[in-house]
Scaffold this active site. Structure first.
Site, PDB file in Angstrom:
ATOM      1  CG  ASN A 192      -6.670  -0.931   1.579  1.00  0.00           C
ATOM      2  OD1 ASN A 192      -6.002  -0.626   0.599  1.00  0.00           O
ATOM      3  ND2 ASN A 192      -6.120  -1.301   2.724  1.00  0.00           N
ATOM      4  CG  HIS A 223      -3.200   3.354   1.988  1.00  0.00           C
ATOM      5  ND1 HIS A 223      -3.806   2.890   0.843  1.00  0.00           N
ATOM      6  CD2 HIS A 223      -3.223   2.320   2.886  1.00  0.00           C
ATOM      7  CE1 HIS A 223      -4.182   1.632   1.032  1.00  0.00           C
ATOM      8  NE2 HIS A 223      -3.843   1.273   2.254  1.00  0.00           N
ATOM      9  CB  CYS A 257      -0.941   0.000   1.194  1.00  0.00           C
ATOM     10  SG  CYS A 257      -2.067  -1.417   1.232  1.00  0.00           S
TER      11      CYS A 257
END
Length: 329
Positions: free
Chosen positions: A285, A255, A114
């Site tokens: 996500n 993020h 990520c």
């Protein structure tokens, strides 16, 4: 030698056509819309079907970024793809290069989960600053639905698929103002997509390991603790390097992992909610795609203006984290 600056001159994004909302998820695992939203802030996520691929999403996002920047594929010198879920374990960037028709571009993948997009951003900027390349295409793309255990409600509610891209270009004025990157392998087991070996004898006395990757495993409490400590520190260090006070920031772009994390980091930094960019309600996500996907949305909505200063931070498996301070061109 004259110092060479770096500017972000275009953005693009792409999402799969299939949507899975919380109500539908409640038919798969024991959960509810209220349970998911209250703990994550996520309402739905987009998922790749058999007609789509990482390459197709990344190519679509790249073309949108090139169009916004008024740059042709033949102008691209370098393509960096940040992904943990390539179509081909040997890499997908070269296939994207071919699909785009960017014949002269060097292309390679990087894998930092990520955090990947920000690591790609910093890497691409160094090639420009060193005078090697003029136009660098950065892509963050992931298809985590490939590696989700759809019977584990701790993880299956979190993840979605998507792609985002930006174009970096050499410029007289430097818009990449400061950055901070970090890694801590001692906490690797907190968030993993591990290879599970299986023994296979190919001839008497010779055994090899041929297995597969296991679904995503995560220690949510430890990841939360890590993020709330490391991310504010990284942003503050990047701001110090950029010589910018935190109250001069126009936007905080994190993020898109979990709304609780976004809120906690913003609170630690005393950044008001109206400055926090968040779109995870609609996408979940999306790993390396989340930052460029969210950036592209606010740019195209006209919320981010030329000259706005943005603090972006990615964090995730590794464990890894990074922060970049940049000015939108």
């Amino acid at each position: 030698m004259t110092n060479i600056g770096v500017s972000i001159i275009g953005s693009g994004s792409a999402i799969p056509k299939t949507s899975l909302d919380n109500q539908q998820l409640s038919q798969i695992v024991e959960t509810s819309d209220e349970w998911i939203i209250s703990r994550t802030g996520i309402n739905k996520r987009q998922l790749v079907d058999t007609t789509e691929s990482l390459c197709s999403l990344a190519t679509q996002a790249s073309l949108a970024a090139l169009n916004q920047a008024n740059i042709t594929p033949k102008d691209i010198d370098l393509i960096i793809l940040a992904t943990s879920t390539p179509d081909d374990l040997f890499g997908t960037a070269c296939k994207i290069q071919w699909e785009l028709g960017a014949q002269k571009a060097v292309a390679f993948d990087i894998t930092v989960a990520c955090s990947g997009f920000l690591f790609a951003l910093v890497t691409g900027a160094q090639f420009i600053r060193n005078g090697v390349y003029q136009n660098v295409l950065l892509i963050g793309a992931d298809i985590l639905s490939r590696w989700v255990d759809w019977e584990d409600r701790r993880t299956c509610v979190l993840f979605g698929d998507g792609a985002g891209a930006v174009l970096l270009q050499a410029s007289e004025s430097d818009r990449l103002l400061g950055f901070e990157l970090g890694s801590d392998g001692s906490q690797n087991s907190c968030l993993s997509l591990s290879y599970q070996p299986q023994e296979k004898r190919i001839i008497e006395g010779v055994t090899v390991s041929q297995g597969t990757y296991q679904p995503i495993a995560m220690n949510g409490k430890e990841v939360y603790r890590f993020v709330v400590q490391k991310v504010p520190e990284a942003i503050e260090k990047a701001l110090l390097k950029a010589n910018i006070d935190i109250d001069k920031l126009d936007w905080l772009l994190l993020h898109q992992a979990n709304q609780r994390i976004l809120d906690a980091v913003a609170n630690r930094l005393n950044i008001p909610p109206e400055k926090v960019i968040s779109n995870l309600r609609n996408y979940g996500n999306t790993s390396a795609a989340s930052i460029p996907l969210a950036l592209d949305e606010v740019v195209r909505e006209g919320l981010v203006k030329s000259g706005d200063i943005i603090a972006a931070s990615g964090f995730g498996a590794g464990l890894s984290w990074g922060a970049v301070i940049f000015q939108w061109n």
